[in-house]
Enzyme design. Structure first.
Site, short mmCIF file in Angstrom:
data_model
loop_
_atom_site.label_atom_id
_atom_site.label_comp_id
_atom_site.label_asym_id
_atom_site.label_seq_id
_atom_site.Cartn_x
_atom_site.Cartn_y
_atom_site.Cartn_z
N SER A 177 0.86 -1.19 0.00
CA SER A 177 0.00 0.00 0.00
C SER A 177 0.90 1.23 0.00
CB SER A 177 -0.86 -0.01 1.27
OG SER A 177 -1.48 1.24 1.47
N TYR A 226 -1.69 -0.75 10.69
CA TYR A 226 -1.86 -1.12 9.28
C TYR A 226 -0.66 -0.62 8.45
CZ TYR A 226 -3.55 -1.27 4.50
OH TYR A 226 -3.66 -1.52 3.15
N1 LIG Z 1 -8.78 -0.83 -1.03
C1 LIG Z 1 -7.79 -0.03 -0.75
O1 LIG Z 1 -7.97 1.19 -0.64
C2 LIG Z 1 -6.38 -0.58 -0.61
C3 LIG Z 1 -5.31 0.32 -0.74
C4 LIG Z 1 -4.01 -0.16 -0.62
C5 LIG Z 1 -3.79 -1.50 -0.36
N2 LIG Z 1 -4.85 -2.36 -0.23
C6 LIG Z 1 -4.55 -3.76 0.05
O2 LIG Z 1 -5.15 -4.56 -0.95
C7 LIG Z 1 -5.37 -5.87 -0.43
C8 LIG Z 1 -6.78 -6.31 -0.81
O3 LIG Z 1 -7.71 -5.45 -0.18
P1 LIG Z 1 -9.07 -5.01 -0.88
O4 LIG Z 1 -9.02 -3.54 -1.07
O5 LIG Z 1 -9.38 -5.86 -2.04
O6 LIG Z 1 -10.08 -5.26 0.35
P2 LIG Z 1 -11.30 -6.29 0.50
O7 LIG Z 1 -12.28 -6.09 -0.60
O8 LIG Z 1 -11.75 -6.13 1.91
O9 LIG Z 1 -10.61 -7.72 0.31
C9 LIG Z 1 -9.80 -8.30 1.31
C10 LIG Z 1 -9.59 -9.75 0.98
O10 LIG Z 1 -8.75 -10.32 2.00
C11 LIG Z 1 -9.37 -11.48 2.50
N3 LIG Z 1 -9.08 -11.69 3.90
C12 LIG Z 1 -9.18 -10.80 4.93
N4 LIG Z 1 -8.92 -11.39 6.10
C13 LIG Z 1 -8.67 -12.70 5.81
C14 LIG Z 1 -8.37 -13.84 6.61
N5 LIG Z 1 -8.30 -13.79 7.96
N6 LIG Z 1 -8.18 -15.03 5.99
C15 LIG Z 1 -8.27 -15.12 4.65
N7 LIG Z 1 -8.55 -14.08 3.84
C16 LIG Z 1 -8.76 -12.89 4.43
C17 LIG Z 1 -10.87 -11.26 2.30
O11 LIG Z 1 -11.54 -12.53 2.18
P3 LIG Z 1 -12.58 -13.14 3.24
O12 LIG Z 1 -13.19 -11.99 4.00
O13 LIG Z 1 -13.56 -13.91 2.41
O14 LIG Z 1 -11.73 -14.02 4.09
C18 LIG Z 1 -10.89 -10.54 0.97
O15 LIG Z 1 -10.90 -11.44 -0.10
C19 LIG Z 1 -5.13 -5.78 1.07
O16 LIG Z 1 -3.87 -6.33 1.36
C20 LIG Z 1 -5.14 -4.29 1.35
O17 LIG Z 1 -4.34 -3.95 2.45
C21 LIG Z 1 -6.14 -1.92 -0.35
#
Ligand SMILES: NC(=O)c1ccc[n+]([C@@H]2O[C@H](COP(=O)([O-])OP(=O)(O)OC[C@H]3O[C@@H](n4cnc5c(N)ncnc54)[C@H](OP(=O)(O)O)[C@@H]3O)[C@@H](O)[C@H]2O)c1
Length: 266
Positions: A142, A155
């Site tokens: 991130s 985070y």
């Molecule tokens: N969206 C943003 O603004 C942003 C910005 C920078 C970086 N990121 C990074 O991008 C990545 C993906 O995030 P996203 O934005 O796509 O968010 P999201 O829609 O909330 O997706 C998060 C994913 O992680 C999985 N996950 C969470 N906890 C878990 C656990 N205990 N065991 C297994 N799987 C787990 C969730 O699956 P389940 O809930 O089904 O387990 C889901 O598939 C993350 O690493 C986040 O830090 C996001």
């Protein structure tokens, strides 16, 4: 996308957001996809949608905060005979608010999923990649990894680990045919914000529209960086320019800026 032709990719956090989009963009090229997340119904729905001749999709429901379930995933993978050539460590979660008011369970989950699971999966799968002399690891970090973030202290620190670990590993692996890339997105519209917001808090995660990059573009940038064997990708030109300039600001000036935000402000 030639790099991904016939690949076997393991994608964590494949049930929503960025991970789901990785699955969609890799599906036309891959030979095999291994989808990991807790919500099995979501993984199965995605599998049904993307099913095509020549593509095998395995769904593995696992809580990556649980070491036992990670080991079970690795055992199932070994038993299946699949050799992963692309590991996308994408699963992650955030938490928005003062550290002193955070729930320990949430802090622990961030450390376990964002750091420990990513490190364990990399540790388990890397020797095969090195032996094969070809492969890639894409760690979803991130822009929060590039500076300390009050109200997202843990985070941002977990993501600083991810970016630092990725860079060091990349250097270790030079000449092996295995690349490591850190994808550093800014704000993306996914379920991330809802998960990071604390129940009953009116202080929601700030995500200025002007900095938001569509999830499709974020994933395209990540895959292009892997294909181009680049160390890091910051999707979106505005986010990239702002973050590049921010990293040039001396820490004592950053401290002045960060310290000016009052505790009540988001
Ligand atoms: N969206 C943003 O603004 C942003 C910005 C920078 C970086 N990121 C990074 O991008 C990545 C993906 O995030 P996203 O934005 O796509 O968010 P999201 O829609 O909330 O997706 C998060 C994913 O992680 C999985 N996950 C969470 N906890 C878990 C656990 N205990 N065991 C297994 N799987 C787990 C969730 O699956 P389940 O809930 O089904 O387990 C889901 O598939 C993350 O690493 C986040 O830090 C996001």
């Amino acid at each position: 996308m030639n790099f991904f032709h016939g690949c076997t990719a393991l994608i964590t956090g494949a049930s929503s957001g960025i991970g789901e989009e990785f699955v969609r963009q890799l599906a036309p090229h891959a030979r095999s996809l291994i989808l990991v997340a807790r919500r099995r119904d979501r993984l199965e729905a995605l599998t049904g949608e993307l099913d095509r001749p020549g593509l095998t999709i395995h769904c593995h429901a696992a809580d990556l905060a649980d070491e036992v379930q990670i080991e079970a995933l690795l055992a199932a993978l070994a038993a299946s005979g699949e050799r992963v050539s692309l590991l996308v460590n994408n699963a992650g979660l955030g938490d928005h608010g003062l550290f002193e008011e955070s729930e320990w369970a949430r802090v622990r989950a961030m450390l376990d999923v964002n750091i420990q699971a990513l490190t364990r999966l990399t540790h388990a799968l890397l020797p095969d990649l090195v032996r094969a002399g070809r492969g890639a690891i894409l760690n979803v970090s991130s822009i929060a990894s590039l500076l300390p973030l009050p109200k997202m202290a843990v985070y941002a620190a977990t993501k600083a680990y991810v970016t630092s670990f990725s860079e060091a590993l990349r250097a270790e692996l030079r000449g092996t045919g295995v690349s490591v890339t850190a994808l550093c997105p800014g704000p993306v519209s996914t379920e991330f914000g809802q998960v990071a917001d604390r129940p009953n808090s009116r202080d929601s995660l700030p995500a200025p529209e002007v900095f938001k990059v569509p999830v499709e573009e974020v994933v395209r940038a990540g895959l292009a960086a892997v294909e181009g064997d680049r160390a890091r990708a910051i999707p979106g030109w505005l986010v990239c320019v702002v973050m590049t300039l921010t990293t040039l600001v001396p820490i004592f000036l950053l401290r002045l800026f960060l310290g000016q935000r009052r505790r009540g402000e988001s």
